[in-house]
Design a protein around this motif. Structure first.
Motif, mmCIF file in Angstrom:
data_model
loop_
_atom_site.group_PDB
_atom_site.id
_atom_site.type_symbol
_atom_site.label_atom_id
_atom_site.label_comp_id
_atom_site.label_asym_id
_atom_site.label_seq_id
_atom_site.Cartn_x
_atom_site.Cartn_y
_atom_site.Cartn_z
ATOM 1 N N ARG A 44 0.829 -1.202 0.000
ATOM 2 C CA ARG A 44 0.000 0.000 0.000
ATOM 3 C C ARG A 44 0.866 1.255 0.000
ATOM 4 N NH1 ARG A 44 -3.574 -2.837 3.858
ATOM 5 N NH2 ARG A 44 -5.431 -3.504 2.718
ATOM 6 N N LEU A 45 1.981 1.199 0.711
ATOM 7 C CA LEU A 45 2.877 2.350 0.720
ATOM 8 C C LEU A 45 3.439 2.617 -0.679
ATOM 9 C CD1 LEU A 45 4.850 1.765 4.050
ATOM 10 C CD2 LEU A 45 3.175 3.569 3.587
ATOM 11 N N VAL A 46 3.842 1.548 -1.349
ATOM 12 C CA VAL A 46 4.347 1.714 -2.707
ATOM 13 C C VAL A 46 3.254 2.252 -3.625
ATOM 14 C CG1 VAL A 46 5.303 0.514 -4.720
ATOM 15 C CG2 VAL A 46 6.105 -0.070 -2.434
ATOM 16 N N ASP A 47 2.031 1.747 -3.460
ATOM 17 C CA ASP A 47 0.932 2.190 -4.306
ATOM 18 C C ASP A 47 0.611 3.662 -4.044
ATOM 19 O OD1 ASP A 47 -1.072 1.769 -6.248
ATOM 20 O OD2 ASP A 47 -2.583 1.561 -4.685
ATOM 21 N N ARG A 48 0.653 4.079 -2.763
ATOM 22 C CA ARG A 48 0.390 5.484 -2.450
ATOM 23 C C ARG A 48 1.488 6.403 -2.990
ATOM 24 N NH1 ARG A 48 -0.877 6.078 3.811
ATOM 25 N NH2 ARG A 48 -0.788 8.286 3.143
ATOM 26 N N VAL A 49 2.680 5.866 -3.107
ATOM 27 C CA VAL A 49 3.801 6.683 -3.591
ATOM 28 C C VAL A 49 3.880 6.688 -5.110
ATOM 29 C CG1 VAL A 49 6.324 6.902 -3.636
ATOM 30 C CG2 VAL A 49 5.145 6.395 -1.491
ATOM 31 N N ALA A 50 3.786 5.499 -5.734
ATOM 32 C CA ALA A 50 4.067 5.394 -7.174
ATOM 33 C C ALA A 50 3.007 4.638 -7.946
ATOM 34 C CB ALA A 50 5.426 4.715 -7.381
ATOM 35 N N GLY A 51 1.847 4.393 -7.346
ATOM 36 C CA GLY A 51 0.780 3.716 -8.081
ATOM 37 C C GLY A 51 0.116 4.636 -9.098
ATOM 38 N N LEU A 72 6.927 0.536 -14.604
ATOM 39 C CA LEU A 72 7.410 -0.749 -14.085
ATOM 40 C C LEU A 72 6.756 -1.051 -12.743
ATOM 41 C CD1 LEU A 72 11.216 -0.389 -14.918
ATOM 42 C CD2 LEU A 72 9.489 -1.617 -16.216
ATOM 43 N N THR A 73 6.707 -0.059 -11.896
ATOM 44 C CA THR A 73 6.081 -0.258 -10.579
ATOM 45 C C THR A 73 4.609 -0.604 -10.730
ATOM 46 O OG1 THR A 73 7.592 1.414 -9.714
ATOM 47 C CG2 THR A 73 5.708 0.827 -8.344
ATOM 48 N N GLN A 74 3.927 0.116 -11.575
ATOM 49 C CA GLN A 74 2.478 -0.050 -11.688
ATOM 50 C C GLN A 74 2.104 -1.377 -12.327
ATOM 51 O OE1 GLN A 74 1.117 3.530 -13.612
ATOM 52 N NE2 GLN A 74 1.973 4.845 -12.002
ATOM 53 N N ILE A 75 2.929 -1.885 -13.218
ATOM 54 C CA ILE A 75 2.561 -3.165 -13.836
ATOM 55 C C ILE A 75 2.771 -4.315 -12.863
ATOM 56 C CG2 ILE A 75 4.782 -3.812 -14.899
ATOM 57 C CD1 ILE A 75 3.124 -4.503 -17.425
ATOM 58 N N ILE A 76 3.755 -4.186 -11.941
ATOM 59 C CA ILE A 76 3.914 -5.206 -10.908
ATOM 60 C C ILE A 76 2.764 -5.132 -9.922
ATOM 61 C CG2 ILE A 76 5.386 -5.987 -9.009
ATOM 62 C CD1 ILE A 76 7.776 -5.028 -10.609
ATOM 63 N N LEU A 77 2.367 -3.914 -9.539
ATOM 64 C CA LEU A 77 1.189 -3.761 -8.676
ATOM 65 C C LEU A 77 -0.054 -4.340 -9.339
ATOM 66 C CD1 LEU A 77 1.781 -0.134 -7.335
ATOM 67 C CD2 LEU A 77 1.978 -2.265 -6.030
ATOM 68 N N LEU A 78 -0.151 -4.172 -10.658
ATOM 69 C CA LEU A 78 -1.276 -4.759 -11.392
ATOM 70 C C LEU A 78 -1.258 -6.280 -11.271
ATOM 71 C CD1 LEU A 78 -3.618 -4.628 -13.496
ATOM 72 C CD2 LEU A 78 -1.852 -4.753 -15.265
ATOM 73 N N ALA A 79 -0.082 -6.858 -11.450
ATOM 74 C CA ALA A 79 0.024 -8.317 -11.356
ATOM 75 C C ALA A 79 -0.376 -8.807 -9.969
ATOM 76 C CB ALA A 79 1.458 -8.751 -11.683
ATOM 77 N N LEU A 80 0.072 -8.114 -8.944
ATOM 78 C CA LEU A 80 -0.304 -8.502 -7.579
ATOM 79 C C LEU A 80 -1.795 -8.353 -7.352
ATOM 80 C CD1 LEU A 80 2.671 -6.834 -5.640
ATOM 81 C CD2 LEU A 80 2.428 -9.229 -6.338
ATOM 82 N N ARG A 81 -2.387 -7.303 -7.912
ATOM 83 C CA ARG A 81 -3.828 -7.084 -7.758
ATOM 84 C C ARG A 81 -4.613 -8.172 -8.479
ATOM 85 N NH1 ARG A 81 -3.594 -2.210 -8.712
ATOM 86 N NH2 ARG A 81 -4.102 -2.147 -10.945
ATOM 87 N N VAL A 227 10.886 -11.525 -2.018
ATOM 88 C CA VAL A 227 11.367 -11.328 -3.396
ATOM 89 C C VAL A 227 10.516 -10.293 -4.110
ATOM 90 C CG1 VAL A 227 11.773 -12.460 -5.615
ATOM 91 C CG2 VAL A 227 12.277 -13.674 -3.488
ATOM 92 N N ILE A 228 9.199 -10.380 -3.943
ATOM 93 C CA ILE A 228 8.304 -9.425 -4.593
ATOM 94 C C ILE A 228 8.593 -8.013 -4.113
ATOM 95 C CG2 ILE A 228 5.898 -8.696 -4.799
ATOM 96 C CD1 ILE A 228 5.092 -11.619 -4.696
ATOM 97 N N GLU A 229 8.814 -7.877 -2.792
ATOM 98 C CA GLU A 229 9.053 -6.542 -2.253
ATOM 99 C C GLU A 229 10.319 -5.924 -2.831
ATOM 100 O OE1 GLU A 229 9.013 -7.229 1.901
ATOM 101 O OE2 GLU A 229 6.817 -7.303 2.060
ATOM 102 N N MET A 233 10.391 -2.679 -5.148
ATOM 103 C CA MET A 233 11.188 -1.508 -4.766
ATOM 104 C C MET A 233 12.191 -1.154 -5.862
ATOM 105 S SD MET A 233 11.906 0.904 -2.698
ATOM 106 C CE MET A 233 10.915 0.434 -1.282
ATOM 107 N N PHE A 234 12.821 -2.169 -6.418
ATOM 108 C CA PHE A 234 13.798 -1.892 -7.482
ATOM 109 C C PHE A 234 13.112 -1.284 -8.697
ATOM 110 C CE2 PHE A 234 17.353 -3.804 -10.297
ATOM 111 C CZ PHE A 234 18.021 -2.597 -10.274
ATOM 112 N N ALA A 235 11.898 -1.755 -9.039
ATOM 113 C CA ALA A 235 11.148 -1.181 -10.161
ATOM 114 C C ALA A 235 10.791 0.282 -9.878
ATOM 115 C CB ALA A 235 9.887 -1.989 -10.413
ATOM 116 N N PHE A 236 10.405 0.554 -8.611
ATOM 117 C CA PHE A 236 10.087 1.931 -8.235
ATOM 118 C C PHE A 236 11.314 2.841 -8.384
ATOM 119 C CE2 PHE A 236 10.497 4.768 -4.436
ATOM 120 C CZ PHE A 236 9.717 5.807 -4.918
#
Length: 864
Positions: A44-51, A72-81, A227-229, A233-236
């Motif tokens: 959620r923190l990543v999504d609030r920052v870079a979603g 890059l960040t948003q497509i990984i968040l999409l996959a997790l969602r 690993v996902i985290e 983070m690296f994508a962000f």
């Protein structure tokens, strides 16, 4: 930049002071509190920052810079969602397989779930859904296609050799293709597709070669949380680094200030501390430098944060130093290979009231840089399109200027010239193009009217003289370039506009060219005796460029500032000789339908008063000198009605012959006035050479129905029928060229259009002989080598030149001036209503004597 850790009792207040100074200046995200929302987690923190709705992705108002993007960040968040939603759907229906509503639970069916989610996500991220997105679309992606559209437009129109409306269609088509290409790139960019290759090289979950993106995202979502985290983070951090890249097409946020992330209290919240630790671990693993300032709070410094990755933190005492000095101390510590990237500020030592903090001064340079960038971007988009549009839609080709609707100047292009001249211009252009690249060209510039003013009423023969002269030059060019020689004749075009009104502009263009191009041999044409042509001759004299006139006959034409130009060469017999022949003919008796008119009749001299004209007054004055003054009287006119009045007055005063010295375009008024006031008095009309083309055209068009009754003097044989067979080899060359050009002209005539006006052979012969004189003079300097000063050599060899041309022998005196061709023939012509042109004799004035005969061969025998 280091991360800043505020410790002590007043840390929250000091953080507000610290971040308040830059929160409105740079990309800024504040996730220090949950704001009545669900408890914070790492994702959620990543999504609030870079979603997709992340704070760092918002545009900074007034910055004039694009917002950072995090594909890059948003497509990984999409996959997790997608993974969470897919798993949740299985839990809600325990009687069914987890993927039964999506397929049979196979890996392929699961990939389809991710593929469908990707499609929907890409549709939502279309770049053209908002005004800001559309603007960003044009700026980011239209620069390259604009350059390509301009290049394609210019090359395509040049290859197809098009002009006018077709060029506009090509330009519009190229721009539309550029817009479509930019739109395609925008969609690829908005979905992050152009960055997905990064997954092949990142160290945490590598994407396999040729692995579908949907399969890769499914595999990412199935990894362990740790690993996902790290991957997330690296994508962000990679997205942020790209947003600050100073490479095209964006200026990079790093030119104004790094992004700021206020993370919150990491001493009380395990998730925020884990966020900081994951970031620390990724930075330690990859060694990347990230344009991000992280601001955190803690009651005390978390000493285990760096662990074994870094020796120690750089501690500073803000009571003894300011933050600028603190940063300098941190830089000193950073000389070590792996410094601890944290700057600890202990607020227990000092506390500032926010009201006492002076406002931050805005730096103008922060605005000037993006403004300059946008100007560069606008130029990248608009300049190519403007240049390409101007090149293909401009009214005139390179070297030509649009003046009063005509393209005047010097050019090798022919698109802007009158369509009536297209057939002969095409033949000359083909001869020019046939010259080999390794050949040595010398250049002959044709100087004559190649256009007509818009709205000019065309009687059908306004440019026929130009077409004939170009035909003569083409005949010489083709004949000369067929010879086995490294040197080839190249023809260029100087257009002075209709009636030579812009002769000065064309002459100046030639001078500018001749100052650096020593291959220009001579200028040929200049066929009118006008003040503009006289000034042009003066301009050409400045660069010592030989100028050979075809049909300009005024004796005073080459006289500039009281001195005859030594670079002026006249092909035709001058007015003084023409006047001598006219006086001789009147002394012998003009031919009538039966018999001859009495010798030395009373003559009314009709001369045209025009401040721009030299020909008419010069011819009238020369004739008055040679005809008995008691038998002649001058009558002036300035336009058609005045000419008819002058004709009436002359006939009423008892004139037996009207000697017309005006221009051919006023001949219809002369004929009307003669028919109204003089025909019944049996007055004869005798004319100078300028009416030759007009009369020959009228007679040729209606051989049996015309009503022309005229005696005139021609500079060459104006007949085109079998009675005018060439008597020289070069004459036959010109006749063959005329037949070729006439065939091309007939092909260009549309259905129902009248047949083209026949080319006057006298103009073609004179122009051929002018080009012949140039090539004959050039032949004498071919052996000089590549460094030959062509125009100087041609000038030297033109003096004293004697060569047999299409119109007879061409001889120039070896003196400095004048350079009138010596002993030129003049044709005495007559025409009666419904009859063809009739040759009455050929005269060669020499000195004060005039030698005339019925034919050229007979005159030649007499001369011998």
């Amino acid at each position: 930049m280091p991360a800043v850790v505020f410790t002590g009792a007043h840390r929250e207040a000091q953080v507000r002071i610290f971040t308040g100074a830059v929160a409105a200046e740079v990309p800024y995200a504040d996730v220090s509190s949950d704001r009545d929302g669900p408890p914070a987690t790492f994702r959620r923190l990543v999504d609030r920052v870079a979603g997709e709705k992340g704070d760092l992705g918002a545009r900074v108002q007034g910055s004039l810079l694009p917002a950072p993007r995090f594909p890059l960040t948003q497509i990984i968040l999409l996959a997790l969602r997608i993974h969470e939603e897919h798993a949740q759907s299985g839990k809600e229906q325990p009687g069914k397989d987890a993927g039964s509503d999506q397929g049979n639970g196979s890996q392929r069916s699961q990939d389809d779930v991710y593929q469908e989610g990707l499609r929907e996500w890409r549709r939502r991220r279309a770049a053209l859904r908002s005004l800001g997105g559309r603007f960003e679309f044009f700026v980011r992606f239209l620069g390259g296609p604009s350059i390509a559209a301009a290049i394609v437009t210019v090359l395509l129109t040049a290859w197809l050799d098009t002009a006018g409306a077709i060029n506009a269609v090509i330009l519009v088509g190229s721009v539309l293709c550029a817009l479509l290409a930019a739109q395609l790139m925008a969609r690829i960019w908005s979905s992050g597709t152009y960055r997905h290759g990064w997954f092949y090289d990142e160290p945490y979950v590598k994407r396999n070669r040729r692995e579908a993106l949907a399969s890769y995202l499914r595999r990412v979502a199935e990894q362990e949380d740790a690993v996902i985290e790290r991957l997330l983070m690296f994508a962000f951090l990679e997205d942020l680094r790209l947003a600050y890249s100073r490479q095209r097409p964006w200026p990079g946020w790093g030119r104004s200030g790094y992004a700021v992330l206020r993370l919150g209290d990491v001493g009380r919240d395990d998730e925020r501390l884990r966020f900081l630790k994951v970031m620390h671990k990724v930075l330690a693993d990859t060694g990347r430098k990230v344009p991000l300032l992280v601001i955190v709070e803690a009651e005390t410094w978390p000493a285990d944060l760096c662990g074994d990755d870094h020796p120690s933190a750089a501690r500073v005492n803000p009571a003894k130093t300011d933050l600028v000095q603190a940063y300098a101390e941190w830089q000193t510590c950073a000389i070590r290979v792996s410094p601890c990237p944290y700057l600890v500020v202990d607020t227990n030592v000092v506390y500032e009231n926010p009201a006492d903090v002076p406002p931050v001064k805005q730096r103008a340079i922060r605005r000037l840089r993006p403004v300059g960038y946008w100007l560069v971007v606008a130029a990248t988009i608009l300049a190519p399109l403007s240049l390409g549009g101007w090149l293909v839609l401009r009214p005139c080709e390179a070297g030509l200027s649009s003046l009063n609707g005509e393209c005047v100047g010097l050019s090798t292009a022919t698109k802007n010239f009158d369509p009536m001249l297209a057939p002969i211009l095409k033949l000359i252009a083909e001869e020019n193009d046939a010259i080999a690249v390794d050949a040595k060209p010398f250049r002959v510039i044709y100087f004559g009217p190649l256009t007509r003013r818009p709205g000019t009423t065309d009687p059908g023969n306004s440019l026929v003289g130009t077409a004939a002269e170009l035909t003569g030059i083409y005949a010489r060019q083709r004949d000369y370039n067929r010879q086995k020689s490294d040197w080839k004749m190249y023809v260029e075009f100087a257009n002075p506009g209709q009636d030579f009104l812009k002769a000065g502009v064309a002459a100046q263009a030639i001078v500018e060219r001749a100052t650096w191009d020593r291959s220009v041999a001579a200028v040929v044409g200049l066929g009118w005796s006008r003040t503009e042509v006289q000034k042009a001759l003066g301009t050409l004299r400045g660069v010592q460029l030989p100028a050979l006139t075809t049909s300009a006959t005024a004796d005073r034409l080459p006289v500039i500032d009281g001195e005859a130009s030594p670079y002026f060469y006249r092909m035709a017999s001058p007015n003084s000789q023409q006047a001598r022949v006219a006086a001789h003919w009147l002394g012998e008796g003009l031919p009538l339908a039966k018999g001859k008119l009495r010798k030395n009749p009373r003559v009314g001299i009709l001369w045209q008063r025009d401040p721009l004209e030299i020909y008419s007054q010069d011819l009238a004055d020369e004739f008055a000198k040679r005809y008995p003054p008691e038998f002649s009287l001058k009558y002036e006119f300035s336009h058609g009605n005045a000419l008819k009045k002058a004709v009436k007055t002359a006939c009423e005063n008892g004139a037996e012959v009207l000697y017309y010295t005006g221009r051919g375009d006023l001949y219809p008024a002369l004929k009307e006035g003669w028919g109204s006031y003089c025909a019944e008095r049996n007055v004869i009309v005798l004319s100078g050479d300028d009416v030759t083309s007009t009369v020959a055209t009228e007679v040729t068009r209606d051989k049996e129905g015309h009503n022309v009754d005229l005696r005139f003097i021609s500079l060459s044989d104006p007949r085109t029928d079998a009675s005018a067979q060439a008597t020289t080899n070069y004459g036959r060359v010109v006749q063959l060229a005329m037949k070729e050009v006439e065939a091309e002209r007939k092909k260009s005539v549309g259905g129902g259009d009248p047949a083209p006006v026949p080319l006057p052979p006298d103009h073609a012969m004179l122009a051929h002989d002018a080009a012949l004189a140039v090539t004959s003079a050039f032949d004498g300097i071919q052996s000089y080598g590549d460094g030959t000063d062509v125009r100087a050599g041609v000038q030297d060899n033109l003096r004293g030149l004697s060569v047999e041309g299409a119109t007879g022998t061409i001889t120039f005196l070896a003196t400095r001036a004048p350079h009138d061709a010596q002993n030129r023939d003049l044709w005495l012509m007559s025409v009666a209503p419904g009859k063809e042109l009739k040759l009455e004799g050929i005269c060669r004035p020499k000195g004060s004597a005039v030698n005339c005969s019925a034919t050229r061969s007979e005159r030649t025998e007499t001369t011998r």
